[in-house]
Design an enzyme around this catalytic site. Sequence first.
Site, PDB file in Angstrom:
ATOM      1  N   ARG A  52      77.135  18.620 -50.113  1.00 23.68           N
ATOM      2  CA  ARG A  52      78.357  18.203 -49.429  1.00 23.68           C
ATOM      3  C   ARG A  52      79.612  18.577 -50.205  1.00 23.68           C
ATOM      4  O   ARG A  52      80.593  19.048 -49.633  1.00 23.68           O
ATOM      5  CB  ARG A  52      78.319  16.695 -49.171  1.00 23.68           C
ATOM      6  CG  ARG A  52      79.535  16.180 -48.388  1.00 23.68           C
ATOM      7  CD  ARG A  52      79.448  14.687 -48.136  1.00 23.68           C
ATOM      8  NE  ARG A  52      79.471  13.943 -49.380  1.00 23.68           N
ATOM      9  CZ  ARG A  52      78.527  13.070 -49.748  1.00 23.68           C
ATOM     10  NH1 ARG A  52      77.477  12.863 -48.969  1.00 23.68           N
ATOM     11  NH2 ARG A  52      78.611  12.431 -50.898  1.00 23.68           N
ATOM     12  N   TYR A 104     103.224  21.515 -37.118  1.00 22.62           N
ATOM     13  CA  TYR A 104     101.992  21.643 -36.352  1.00 22.62           C
ATOM     14  C   TYR A 104     101.732  20.341 -35.595  1.00 22.62           C
ATOM     15  O   TYR A 104     101.654  19.267 -36.191  1.00 22.62           O
ATOM     16  CB  TYR A 104     100.834  21.977 -37.290  1.00 22.62           C
ATOM     17  CG  TYR A 104      99.505  22.069 -36.610  1.00 22.62           C
ATOM     18  CD1 TYR A 104      99.320  22.866 -35.477  1.00 22.62           C
ATOM     19  CD2 TYR A 104      98.410  21.360 -37.096  1.00 22.62           C
ATOM     20  CE1 TYR A 104      98.095  22.941 -34.839  1.00 22.62           C
ATOM     21  CE2 TYR A 104      97.165  21.437 -36.474  1.00 22.62           C
ATOM     22  CZ  TYR A 104      97.016  22.229 -35.346  1.00 22.62           C
ATOM     23  OH  TYR A 104      95.797  22.292 -34.723  1.00 22.62           O
ATOM     24  N   ASP A 177     102.702  23.400 -46.161  1.00 16.00           N
ATOM     25  CA  ASP A 177     101.801  24.075 -45.240  1.00 16.00           C
ATOM     26  C   ASP A 177     102.302  25.509 -45.119  1.00 16.00           C
ATOM     27  O   ASP A 177     103.320  25.775 -44.491  1.00 16.00           O
ATOM     28  CB  ASP A 177     101.806  23.376 -43.879  1.00 16.00           C
ATOM     29  CG  ASP A 177     100.893  24.054 -42.858  1.00 16.00           C
ATOM     30  OD1 ASP A 177     100.452  25.198 -43.097  1.00 16.00           O
ATOM     31  OD2 ASP A 177     100.630  23.445 -41.801  1.00 16.00           O
ATOM     32  N   LYS A 202      93.151  30.467 -39.580  1.00 17.68           N
ATOM     33  CA  LYS A 202      94.123  31.447 -39.124  1.00 17.68           C
ATOM     34  C   LYS A 202      94.075  32.720 -39.986  1.00 17.68           C
ATOM     35  O   LYS A 202      93.074  33.418 -39.974  1.00 17.68           O
ATOM     36  CB  LYS A 202      95.520  30.804 -39.127  1.00 17.68           C
ATOM     37  CG  LYS A 202      95.611  29.413 -38.513  1.00 17.68           C
ATOM     38  CD  LYS A 202      95.008  29.294 -37.123  1.00 17.68           C
ATOM     39  CE  LYS A 202      95.414  28.028 -36.374  1.00 17.68           C
ATOM     40  NZ  LYS A 202      94.872  26.776 -36.909  1.00 17.68           N
TER      41      LYS A 202
END
Length: 384
Positions: A52, A104, A177, A202
């Site tokens: 994980r 966003y 960001d 992206k």
Amino acid sequence: MHNENIRPESVVAQALGWIDETTRAINPPIHVSSTFLRDEDNQYRSGRVYMRDQNPAFDQAEAVITNLESGHETLLFASGMAAATAVFQGLRPGDHVLAPEVMYWSLRNWLMGFATGWGLDVELIDMTDPSAVQAAIRPGMTKLVWVETPANPLWTITDIAETAEIAHAAGALLAVDSTTATPVLTKPLELGADLVMHSATKYLNGHSDLTAGTVTTRGDNEHWQRVRAVRAQGGGTLGSFESWLLVRGLRTLYLRVRAASSAALAIAEHFDGHPLVAEVLYPGLPSSHGHEIAKRQMTGGFGGMLAIRATGGEDAAIAVAAHTKLWKRATSLGGVESLIEHRASVEGVGSPVPLDLLRLSAGIEHVDDLIADLEQALAKAHEQ
């Protein structure tokens, strides 16, 4: 790669030059084991206990991105949202947070819904105005200033260096960001930011075939250790195959981003002042708000994202998107294919996006074909 003079284009093309020591393969293997063997004395000298949070598939992508961002460490997450929200979850209930009014949309909704319900004191401001940042910040109480630049979907610009000075003077961290700019065009950590986040879905991946997110820190601190714990304990981590795809995509990052940026600039210049276009929003246009700041903090281009506001309002904008043939009507950005979207329809009630706005993600097709497709779509939309 140990040569410090190697340029970043070469770093990503060879993904740091890593090879698999067992097979000598130049592409990394895909590790699928969920658990790892203990030593005979019950220790884990390999440093890996469970997939994980300790998947060896993470190592190469995290190392490449850390190198590109000139950072201390990078963490991969299952999506851009998982990466962004981990930064906020690393704070404590009651902490004051500043975030931009234009950002966003999914993260904005999460901040004003879940994060405030969890106890963060979230304030949305005009992040492009340093005086607004200075007026809103609360020394000793503001713990994080979140910046998105260029800001989706109006592509406004925030001065990272100046905002970092304001944040640090008040004892706050600055997180950026930088999904749209990518490390090809902007290095937020070198401009004073403490954290830089990407929706790797992206541009970092660039092929519209995975969701992923990354956060890179400039240094280690208590907040970063909490972000690490959020990933480890919350489980928002990437799969092995997706990690492999991300390394694959990173190898062509510079080629793709430069091609998209060149195309976006040509499209913006072509349609600026066009009779069927009310306005073009792109930081590369001299008339754009924040252009001078963008010239200073973005090197080698202004990104592959732009927006056009169609003459005739919302109906005309939707009709333009309906008539495109080469541009694909789809959400997301940063892939090799060009995408167009009537953004207000996606964001819904409360969105700051004008109803006549179309968000464009320029891909790597021939720019003349992209322009011609928009021209015919605009013409058909206004024939109706």
